[in-house]
Write a protein that holds these residues in place. Structure first.
Motif, PDB file in Angstrom:
ATOM      1  N   ASN A 299       0.650  -1.237   0.078  1.00 21.65           N
ATOM      2  CA  ASN A 299       0.012   0.008   0.288  1.00 21.65           C
ATOM      3  C   ASN A 299       0.526   1.493  -0.206  1.00 21.65           C
ATOM      4  N   GLU A 300       0.644   2.321  -0.189  1.00 18.16           N
ATOM      5  CA  GLU A 300       1.016   3.452  -0.146  1.00 18.16           C
ATOM      6  C   GLU A 300       1.631   4.221   0.927  1.00 18.16           C
ATOM      7  N   LEU A 301       2.803   4.124   0.833  1.00 21.00           N
ATOM      8  CA  LEU A 301       3.579   4.256   2.317  1.00 21.00           C
ATOM      9  C   LEU A 301       4.049   5.670   2.586  1.00 21.00           C
ATOM     10  N   PRO A 302       3.848   6.605   3.872  1.00 21.91           N
ATOM     11  CA  PRO A 302       5.002   7.525   2.797  1.00 21.91           C
ATOM     12  C   PRO A 302       6.545   6.963   3.175  1.00 21.91           C
ATOM     13  N   LYS A 303       7.702   8.093   3.222  1.00 14.47           N
ATOM     14  CA  LYS A 303       9.381   7.435   3.718  1.00 14.47           C
ATOM     15  C   LYS A 303       9.398   7.485   5.224  1.00 14.47           C
ATOM     16  N   VAL A 304      10.239   6.859   5.573  1.00 12.75           N
ATOM     17  CA  VAL A 304      10.243   6.143   6.933  1.00 12.75           C
ATOM     18  C   VAL A 304      11.574   6.454   7.671  1.00 12.75           C
ATOM     19  N   ASP A 305      11.427   7.063   8.748  1.00 13.24           N
ATOM     20  CA  ASP A 305      13.000   7.312   9.322  1.00 13.24           C
ATOM     21  C   ASP A 305      13.796   5.968   9.981  1.00 13.24           C
ATOM     22  N   CYS A 306      14.576   5.889   9.787  1.00  9.72           N
ATOM     23  CA  CYS A 306      15.121   4.825   9.931  1.00  9.72           C
ATOM     24  C   CYS A 306      16.516   4.369   9.315  1.00  9.72           C
ATOM     25  N   TYR A 307      17.192   3.215  10.218  1.00  8.58           N
ATOM     26  CA  TYR A 307      18.741   2.542   9.770  1.00  8.58           C
ATOM     27  C   TYR A 307      18.731   1.420   8.762  1.00  8.58           C
ATOM     28  N   PRO A 308      18.780   1.795   7.317  1.00  9.12           N
ATOM     29  CA  PRO A 308      18.293   1.430   5.574  1.00  9.12           C
ATOM     30  C   PRO A 308      18.920  -0.441   6.228  1.00  9.12           C
ATOM     31  N   GLY A 309      20.288  -0.281   6.198  1.00  8.83           N
ATOM     32  CA  GLY A 309      20.786  -1.577   6.518  1.00  8.83           C
ATOM     33  C   GLY A 309      20.761  -2.214   7.341  1.00  8.83           C
TER      34      GLY A 309
END
Length: 428
Positions: A299-309
Motif C-alpha cells: 500500500n502507499e506509504l510515506p518514507k520512514v526514518d530508519c537505519y536502512p541497512g
C-alpha cells in the motif's frame, strides 16, 4: 555486613507445636532485635514461609501431621526458598538422626532443652550463611546477564561483520558487472543502426537485382531473410531489456547493503523489501521442491526514518527463515503450495507503518511462540542456525527504532511476523 545490619534485614520463622517452647524462642530472639513470626504446626509454617520468605526457619522435628523432616523437604523443593537457612529442633542426638535431617535439607541442629546462647549463635551463623547465599545468587545472576550481553554483542558483531563483508563483496561485484553492461548497453544503439544500414543495403540489392544468382537465392531461402528483418529489431530490444534488468538487479543489491547509509535516513521501505527478495531469489526455488510463491501487497506509504541497512537485515532474517521452513515443509509433503505474503499499510492514527511477513506453513506452537526472540533459541537442527537472527531483529526494531516486532498466528493459519515502525525518529 555486621550483625546489626543482619538483624535489621532478617525475618525469622519459628514452627513449634508446643506453646511454651514457641513463646520462649520468640522471647529470646525478639530480645536480640529479630523480627519473629510464629507457626503452630508444619502446614501453617509452610504457608507462612511461602508468604514471608524468611531468612531463617527454626522448626521442631516431632510435630503432628507434618513433621520437621517433611517441612525441610518441602521448603527445599521451593526454588524461592532455596537460600533459607533451616534449623531443626530435636532431642535426638544419634548420627543416623542427623544424617536423616541433613538429607531432608536441614542446615543445622539445635538440641532440646534449648540453650539461649547456642540458639543465638546458631541464628547468627545462619543469617551470615543466608546473606552470603543471597550475595552469591546476585553475583551469579549478574554474571549470567553479563554473559548473555557479551554473547549478544558477539553475535551482533559477527552479523555486522557478515553484512559488511557481504556489502563489500556486492559493491565489488556490482562495479565489475556495471562496466561490461554499460559497454553492451552503450553499443546496442550502434548495433541497431548497423543492422538497419545492412538491411537497407540488402533492400537496394533486391530492388536493382531482383533476380539474384542461384547460389545467393539458395542462401536467402536457407536463412529466411524476411524473418531476420522482422526479428532483428525484437532481438535488439530484448538485449536492451536484459541489460536494463541487470542494471536494476545491481541497483537492488547495492540498495540492500547500503554501505553509505549507516546513519539514520528517511527511506522507502518498499525498496528494502524488493532488494531483499532479489537477494533471496536463488533460494525461492530449491531443486526438488516447488518454487515459493511471493505475494506482495504494497500500500502507499510515506518514507520512514530508519537505519536502512539494519532494517534490510531484519527483512532478510525473517524472509530467510520463512524460505527455509517452507522448503522443509514442502520437501516433507506437509504443504503443497508454499506461499510468502508481504503486506504493508499505514496506520495513520498512530503515525506508524505496519509490515506483515507471513507464510502458510504449519502455525507456530503456543509453547514456542513466546521464545522466538530469545537469544540462542532455535527450532532448526544443530548446525543450521545459532538462534540469534530473530533476537537481533528484535533489538533492531525495538531498541534501535522504537518499534514493535511480534510473532502471531493469522486467522487463516500459518505464521506471521508483524513489524511496526514509527514514521519519525527523534534522532533524525
Amino acid at each position: 555486613m555486621n550483625d546489626e545490619r543482619l538483624k535489621a534485614d532478617a525475618k525469622l520463622l519459628v514452627i513449634e507445636d508446643d506453646a511454651t517452647t514457641r513463646l520462649l524462642l520468640r522471647k529470646i530472639l525478639q530480645k536480640e532485635g529479630y523480627e519473629v513470626v510464629l507457626a503452630k504446626n508444619g502446614i501453617e509454617g509452610l504457608d507462612k514461609a511461602i508468604e514471608l520468605s524468611p531468612s531463617v526457619v527454626i522448626s521442631d522435628w516431632v510435630m503432628p501431621g507434618l513433621d520437621g523432616i517433611e517441612v525441610c523437604r518441602r521448603l527445599r523443593a521451593n526454588a524461592d526458598l532455596s537460600g533459607t537457612f533451616l534449623i531443626l529442633l530435636s532431642s535426638r542426638e544419634t548420627v543416623s538422626d542427623r544424617v536423616q535431617g541433613l538429607d531432608a535439607g536441614a542446615d543445622e541442629f539445635l538440641s532440646k532443652p534449648i540453650d539461649p546462647n547456642e540458639l543465638k549463635a546458631r541464628v547468627r551463623a545462619g543469617l551470615r550463611q543466608y546473606q552470603l547465599h543471597r550475595q552469591l545468587s546476585v553475583a551469579n545472576s549478574n554474571l549470567v546477564e553479563t554473559l548473555q550481553k557479551l554473547q549478544q554483542a558477539q553475535a551482533r558483531l559477527i552479523q555486522s561483520e557478515k553484512m559488511s563483508s557481504l556489502g563489500q563483496m556486492v559493491a565489488g561485484i556490482a562495479h565489475e558487472i556495471n562496466n561490461p553492461i554499460n559497454f553492451i548497453e552503450g553499443n546496442l544503439s550502434f548495433a541497431k543502426d548497423y543492422i538497419q544500414d545492412l538491411l537497407a543495403i540488402i533492400k537496394l540489392y533486391q530492388k536493382y537485382h531482383s533476380q539474384p544468382e542461384a547460389e545467393i537465392q539458395d542462401k536467402l531461402d536457407e536463412v529466411d531473410l524476411q524473418f531476420l528483418i522482422e526479428d532483428s529489431e525484437r532481438l535488439i530490444e530484448s538485449m536492451r531489456f536484459g541489460a536494463t534488468r541487470i542494471h536494476q538487479i545491481v541497483k537492488h543489491l547495492k540498495n540492500f547493503v547500503r554501505l553509505d547509509e549507516a546513519e539514520m535516513k528517511r527511506v522507502d521501505v518498499h525498496d528494502g523489501l524488493k532488494s531483499t527478495l532479489i537477494m533471496l531469489q536463488n533460494r525461492i526455488k530449491f531443486e526438488g521442491t516447488k518454487e515459493i510463491q511471493i505475494i506482495e501487497k504494497y500500500n502507499e506509504l510515506p518514507k520512514v526514518d530508519c537505519y536502512p541497512g539494519q532494517l534490510n537485515q531484519v527483512f532478510l532474517n525473517i524472509l530467510n527463515n520463512a524460505v527455509y521452513f517452507l522448503h522443509e515443509y514442502t520437501r516433507k509433503r506437509i504443504i503443497d503450495d508454499p506461499i510468502v505474503k508481504i503486506e504493508t499499510e499505514l496506520i495513520r492514527e498512530r503515525s506508524e507503518i505496519c509490515i506483515t511477513i507471513a507464510n502458510n506453513g504449519p502455525s507456530i506452537s503456543e509453547d514456542v511462540r513466546p521464545k522466538v526472540f530469545d537469544p540462542f533459541f532455535t527450532t532448526k537442527p544443530v548446525g543450521k542456525g545459532t538462534g540469534m537472527g530473530l533476537s537481533i531483529c528484535y533489538q533492531i526494531i525495538v531498541e534501535r527504532h522504537g518499534g514493535q516486532l511480534s510473532c502471531v498466528v493469522p486467522p487463516e493459519g500459518g505464521t506471521a511476523f508483524i513489524i511496526e515502525l514509527p514514521l519519525e525518529q527523534e534522532d533524525l
